[in-house]
Scaffold this active site. Structure first.
Site, PDB file in Angstrom:
ATOM      1  CB  CYS A  69      29.052 -26.313   1.501  1.00 52.25           C
ATOM      2  SG  CYS A  69      29.314 -24.581   1.979  1.00 52.25           S
ATOM      3  NE  ARG A  72      32.384 -27.403  -1.051  1.00 54.48           N
ATOM      4  CZ  ARG A  72      32.513 -28.466  -1.834  1.00 54.48           C
ATOM      5  NH1 ARG A  72      33.539 -29.300  -1.665  1.00 54.48           N
ATOM      6  NH2 ARG A  72      31.640 -28.696  -2.810  1.00 54.48           N
ATOM      7  CD1 TRP A 251      27.416 -15.883   3.147  1.00 56.74           C
ATOM      8  CD2 TRP A 251      29.155 -15.647   4.524  1.00 56.74           C
ATOM      9  NE1 TRP A 251      28.540 -15.845   2.362  1.00 56.74           N
ATOM     10  CE2 TRP A 251      29.637 -15.698   3.187  1.00 56.74           C
ATOM     11  CE3 TRP A 251      30.084 -15.488   5.569  1.00 56.74           C
ATOM     12  CZ2 TRP A 251      30.989 -15.606   2.883  1.00 56.74           C
ATOM     13  CZ3 TRP A 251      31.420 -15.409   5.249  1.00 56.74           C
ATOM     14  CH2 TRP A 251      31.859 -15.456   3.925  1.00 56.74           C
ATOM     15  CD  GLU A 256      21.560 -21.452   2.278  1.00 58.84           C
ATOM     16  OE1 GLU A 256      21.576 -22.376   3.105  1.00 58.84           O
ATOM     17  OE2 GLU A 256      22.416 -20.536   2.254  1.00 58.84           O
TER      18      GLU A 256
END
Length: 376
Positions: A69, A72, A251, A256
């Site tokens: 991720c 973070r 979010w 992506e």
């Protein structure tokens, strides 16, 4: 005599978490009394129950430890919903829909995790079968619509949703076979039981129609995407306790959607269509038509979410935020494990600061964590 079987929950993992919790939360006092109570509970019952404070902090640490991720920096802001008292599919579905309402927040997306009952000795917890709380269906067409091989049939919609679409239809789902049709929620309470199907209420699925700031024809493509990427097929593991039903979301980063979900050949595969509408020369890879179409697709995603007032991050800004997170953790004497192949964005990676450095190695045993969910 053979040795007794190990306890359901590993006491060493439990002890490690209790010590970490008290180390990072000095106001909680020394770990001694709580550690003794946890180990005694494991000895008596095979597992133990987290306090609300432990659950909340453990879930936040799982996000902080998520090596794949890039977002973070805001791990402390995670909203943790303690729903461990709920075990019935009807209740789980209702709270999953409430999760989407809270996380959607009228477009100002909030990071949320909803933690339902954990696995207990001789009593596995219910599972959500969906990969995400919101995901689009993939409707198989052609002769071999029942094949598990997605490539064996054309798909209307998202091929990544084809298997679950087939299962939902077996459970009686009446679908319209649209390209962007939200799958129902499927919840299985026990191994071998028939899953229960739940349709999403209208107010739980915030979607953004995709437009382009410079090309009016883009709207004719009929593309859209949902606003809340709530992962629902991973287990939250904290101190040896496994929560297999713990949907969580941050979010979206624009790539992506624009560089993976809509562009990948095994997803919506839109690059050829966009290139054609742009009038690009697709006769050779050397014209970089895919690259040019990819950029315009990502421009449309970021523009559309911004115009709709829905939170989304671009990959340049998110890369800078991640390095700020790395620096903050270093000042606190903590490593930041990161999977380079996931941290570097799939568009213009070399133009982002996350590309030009190494990261702390990923420890697969690091806990708390969101981990792949084990089969029943």
């Amino acid at each position: 005599m053979p040795p007794p079987p190990p306890p359901f929950t590993d006491p060493d993992q439990a002890a490690d978490f209790v010590r970490q919790f008290h180390h990072e939360r000095p106001a909680a006092g020394g770990p001694g009394p709580r550690l003794r109570a946890v180990l005694d509970e494991i000895d008596r019952t095979g597992s133990y129950r987290h306090t609300p404070a432990e659950l909340t902090y453990g879930a936040k640490l799982a996000w902080r430890n998520a090596a794949r991720c890039i977002g973070r920096l805001y791990w402390r802001s995670l909203v943790v919903r303690d729903l461990r008292h709920l075990t019935e599919p009807d209740d789980i579905a209702a709270e999953c829909f409430e999760h989407l309402r809270l996380a959607g927040n009228g477009g100002r997306i909030r990071p949320v995790v909803s933690v339902f009952a954990p696995d207990r000795p001789d009593r596995p917890a219910a599972r959500i079968l969906n990969q995400q709380l919101v995901r689009y269906a993939g409707h198989r067409v052609g002769e071999d619509v029942d094949s598990e091989d997605v490539d064996s049939a054309d798909v209307v919609g998202d091929p990544a949703g084809a298997a679950l679409t087939t299962r939902a239809r077996e459970l009686g789902w009446k679908c319209a076979e649209d390209r962007f049709e939200v799958l129902p929620l499927l919840i299985q309470q026990r191994p071998g039981e028939r899953p229960v199907r739940y349709e999403h209420p209208d107010d739980t699925t915030l979607e953004v129609p995709l437009l382009h700031p410079d090309h009016a024809w883009f709207a004719d493509l009929g593309l859209r995407w949902y606003a809340v990427p709530a992962i629902s097929d991973m287990t939250l593991e904290i101190g040896g306790v496994r929560y297999p039903t713990a949907p969580f979301n941050g979010w979206y980063m624009g790539t992506e959607i624009g560089a993976r979900n809509l562009a990948d050949a095994d997803r919506y595969d839109m690059l050829g269509t966009v290139a054609e509408r742009l009038g690009l020369d697709t006769s050779s890879d050397r014209t970089l038509w895919r690259d040019r179409a990819l950029i315009e697709l990502n421009v449309a995603v970021l523009h559309s979410f911004q115009e709709a007032g829905v939170t989304i991050a671009d990959h340049h800004t998110e890369s800078e935020r991640f390095l700020k997170h790395v620096a903050q953790e270093a000042r606190l004497g903590r490593p930041t494990p990161a999977d380079w192949s996931w941290i570097v964005p799939p568009v213009s990676g070399g133009l982002t600061p996350v590309y030009h450095r190494y990261y702390d190695p990923v420890d697969p045993a690091l806990r708390p964590a969101f981990v792949p969910r084990e089969a029943w």
